[in-house]
Enzyme design. Structure first.
Site, short mmCIF file in Angstrom:
data_model
loop_
_atom_site.label_atom_id
_atom_site.label_comp_id
_atom_site.label_asym_id
_atom_site.label_seq_id
_atom_site.Cartn_x
_atom_site.Cartn_y
_atom_site.Cartn_z
N GLU A 29 -23.37 10.87 25.21
CA GLU A 29 -21.91 10.82 25.03
C GLU A 29 -21.52 9.46 24.50
O GLU A 29 -22.22 8.48 24.73
CB GLU A 29 -21.21 11.04 26.38
CG GLU A 29 -21.39 12.42 26.93
CD GLU A 29 -21.00 12.50 28.40
OE1 GLU A 29 -20.45 11.53 28.95
OE2 GLU A 29 -21.27 13.55 29.00
N LYS A 80 -19.64 6.03 24.67
CA LYS A 80 -19.18 5.21 25.79
C LYS A 80 -17.77 4.75 25.45
O LYS A 80 -17.57 3.86 24.62
CB LYS A 80 -20.10 4.01 26.03
CG LYS A 80 -19.73 3.23 27.27
CD LYS A 80 -20.79 2.21 27.61
CE LYS A 80 -20.56 1.61 28.99
NZ LYS A 80 -19.24 0.98 29.14
N ARG A 95 -11.37 4.01 39.69
CA ARG A 95 -12.72 3.76 40.16
C ARG A 95 -12.74 3.12 41.54
O ARG A 95 -13.69 3.26 42.29
CB ARG A 95 -13.39 2.85 39.13
CG ARG A 95 -14.84 2.67 39.35
CD ARG A 95 -15.46 2.17 38.07
NE ARG A 95 -16.60 1.35 38.39
CZ ARG A 95 -17.37 0.77 37.49
NH1 ARG A 95 -17.11 0.92 36.22
NH2 ARG A 95 -18.38 0.04 37.83
P1 AMP Z 1 -19.80 -0.61 32.45
O1 AMP Z 1 -18.34 -0.75 32.75
O2 AMP Z 1 -20.27 -1.32 31.24
O3 AMP Z 1 -20.65 -0.83 33.70
O4 AMP Z 1 -20.07 0.92 32.09
C1 AMP Z 1 -19.82 1.96 32.98
C2 AMP Z 1 -18.49 2.55 32.67
O5 AMP Z 1 -18.49 3.16 31.40
C3 AMP Z 1 -18.08 3.71 33.57
O6 AMP Z 1 -17.60 3.33 34.82
C4 AMP Z 1 -17.01 4.39 32.75
O7 AMP Z 1 -15.74 3.83 33.03
C5 AMP Z 1 -17.36 4.03 31.33
N1 AMP Z 1 -17.68 5.18 30.48
C6 AMP Z 1 -17.25 5.31 29.22
N2 AMP Z 1 -17.68 6.43 28.67
C7 AMP Z 1 -18.40 7.09 29.61
C8 AMP Z 1 -19.10 8.32 29.64
N3 AMP Z 1 -19.17 9.11 28.58
N4 AMP Z 1 -19.73 8.67 30.80
C9 AMP Z 1 -19.69 7.85 31.87
N5 AMP Z 1 -19.05 6.67 31.90
C10 AMP Z 1 -18.40 6.29 30.79
#
Ligand code: AMP
Length: 559
Positions: free
Chosen positions: A243, A245, A265
């Site tokens: 997917e 991001k 969150r």
């Molecule tokens: P990070 O904030 O870099 O730790 O990345 C994790 C976060 O990416 C998650 O908590 C989501 O808010 C975000 N995210 C964005 N797209 C997705 C997706 N397709 N699936 C899961 N998380 C996603």
């Protein structure tokens, strides 16, 4: 409650987890239904079912006042007892006098009866609520027949038993006591958000009938990072769903009957902030819990995070603001549908279920995905570049067979990101850190070079260097302090000679009047100290502008 308290002492006395579980299971097995329901909740430090999301509102001062009234404790006595024990329950219990001596004729305090009294405390309202709570608290304390009983009753009221019992162990004890599967008990607790009713269901062998507590948030499943440019060997071991991001904020939606709620969150209710999303969720035809990301989106195109930021910072959400920055909920997982809890279904199956119920409109959509068989792992960087070209942060890869693990970061979900770019900058001011870094200079304000050669600040970084590097730099900075100019004096920041060059990575560059350069960096991280580079060769404001322009171009590539 005496038996409850003795069990607590016995559990506290053994460090062995299995033994704690065995002792607790023995106690739970012997309880009647009403006591079981209440006692199990108390063991998790909660006077009520978690799904009720209410608290007792009995502060330490009410408990102390009640103890003074009931047992005649003086301030001096309390002060020295508290200093000795550091815990209100342990401090006060030495003053207990049996109810008969106090002229109290009370029912024996059982877990079920204590729960009834707690209900009355929580229901106290209006002008006299404080008084009512105090009287009830006196009644509870006055009913304690024994110091041990009082110690744990007070601990329940203050919300922490401190006997080394996590909820996980209480779950195991329920499973042991009533010969149920630990996983079944755990799932039922997650679904119902009430360990008390789950214990009763386990006793009856009816865990499958536990109802889902819509309206109470469940922990979010998280992803582990994969290094961009690495070997991607982990991708060869499974099949993945890929997917985009999204660069937004994570949210969980609950739709039940005609009610809808959105949680962040951090499990806060953020419903009121996204009226257009709430309206879209209402059109879903069945009860469900959905996981996804809130993004700013216009005409079907996801906008960069800074657009969404305009929505995040506002307290009241006006129609103008909604029109200016429309938000959409990109759904990528489903945790429950009607009375079915779906966490154990494989992701592929969950996505199919989700696709059936999500409408597609301006404010809600199913997040697009495709499958990446293990054999195609080598293509991941090409796919990553495609996602970047569509304006996303990178990719999230999820194993097709993964269950949903609330609150866990594991290898089932992986995130692939790459820093936008890096800049070579020079440190111009430093600050003392916090916590374990309080004695070192760990926060660095850094600058790039302006057109006339002057140094222009662009950001501040706290992370990236090792403790050893920071400890080594601290004395250097201390001996290279310079006097602040009047214009640059800022509280806490110590200006230093511009000698230490750092390579700093970041996610995004944005215009900002916070720094002299007119830009700021989002999530700056120090990659390394550039001992090989003199300050005369650091990056310039022109380079910053160039990266910013590239970022804008990338953002505007249509989907
Ligand atoms: P990070 O904030 O870099 O730790 O990345 C994790 C976060 O990416 C998650 O908590 C989501 O808010 C975000 N995210 C964005 N797209 C997705 C997706 N397709 N699936 C899961 N998380 C996603």
């Amino acid at each position: 409650m005496l038996q409850f308290a003795r069990t607590c002492e016995s559990i506290a006395a053994t460090p062995a987890k299995n033994e704690k579980v065995r002792r607790l299971a023995g106690y739970l097995f012997a309880l009647d239904e009403a006591d079981l329901e209440a006692a199990v909740r108390f063991f998790t430090g909660n006077p009520f079912a978690q799904r009720e999301q209410r608290s007792l509102s009995l502060g330490g001062s009410t408990i102390v006042t009640a103890a003074k009234h009931v047992w005649g404790v003086t301030d001096a006595q309390l002060g020295s007892a508290y200093r000795e024990h550091g815990d209100l329950g342990a401090a006060l219990c030495g003053f207990v006098r049996p109810p008969a001596d106090l002229g109290f004729f009370t029912q024996t305090l059982t877990p079920a009866w204590l729960h009834v009294l707690f209900e009355e405390v929580a229901q106290a309202s209006g002008k006299t609520a404080g008084k009512k709570r105090l009287v009830l608290c006196e009644r509870i304390l006055g009913s304690c027949r024994d110091p041990l009983e009082a110690k744990y009753v007070i601990k329940i009221m203050t919300g922490d038993l401190r006997i080394g019992l996590r909820e996980g162990l209480v779950v195991e004890a329920i499973a042991t006591a009533f010969t149920a599967g630990v996983d079944h008990v755990r799932r039922a607790v997650m679904a119902s958000s009430d360990i008390g009713s789950v214990a009763v269901a386990a006793r009856h062998g009816s865990l499958h009938g536990v109802r889902i507590a819509y309206g109470v948030p469940i922990g979010f499943m998280l992803a582990s990072p994969v290094t961009y440019g690495g070997s991607y060997r982990e991708l060869e071991r499974a099949n993945w769903i890929v997917e985009d991001k999204f660069d937004g904020i994570r949210a969980q939606a609950h739709k039940y009957g005609d009610q809808v709620r959105l949680f962040s969150r951090t499990l806060n209710d953020i419903s009121h902030t996204y009226p257009e999303v709430m309206q879209a969720l209402r059109t879903i035809q069945q009860d469900c819990i959905i996981d996804g990301e809130l993004v700013a989106r216009r005409d079907g195109r996801v906008l960069p995070f800074r657009y969404l930021q305009a929505r995040l910072q506002r307290k009241t959400v006006t129609a103008d603001l909604v029109a200016e920055v429309p938000v959409a909920f990109m759904c990528f997982d489903i945790l429950a549908a009607q009375e079915e809890f779906l966490l154990d279904e494989p992701l592929l199956e969950r996505r199919k279920r989700l696709a059936h119920i999500i409408p597609d409109n301006d404010s809600i959509s199913m997040a697009a995905s495709y499958e990446l068989p293990s054999a195609q792992a080598g293509e991941i960087e090409r796919r990553f570049e495609d996602a970047r070209a569509r304006g996303h942060e990178g990719l999230v890869l999820k194993r097709t067979d993964s269950p949903y693990h609330p609150g866990r970061r594991g290898k089932w979900w992986l995130k692939l990101k790459r820093e936008l770019s890096t800049l070579d900058v020079v440190v111009v001011a430093v600050e003392w850190g916090h916590g374990k870094r309080a004695k070192v200079l760990s926060d660095y304000t850094f600058a790039v070079r302006g057109k006339d050669g002057a140094l222009l600040t662009i950001g501040k970084a706290y992370s990236g260097l090792t403790d050893a590097e920071i400890s080594e730099l601290t004395p250097w900075f201390l001996s290279h302090r310079i006097a602040p100019t009047a214009a640059k004096r800022s509280r806490g920041a110590i200006p230093v000679e511009a000698e230490i060059v750092l390579e700093v990575a970041f996610d995004i560059i944005q215009p900002s009047d916070l720094h002299e350069s007119g830009f700021s960096l989002r999530f700056p991280r120090i990659v390394r100290i550039r001992q090989d580079k003199p300050p005369s060769e650091i990056d310039t404001i022109d380079r910053v502008n160039e990266i910013y322009q590239q970022m804008l171009t990338r953002e505007h590539v249509p989907h």
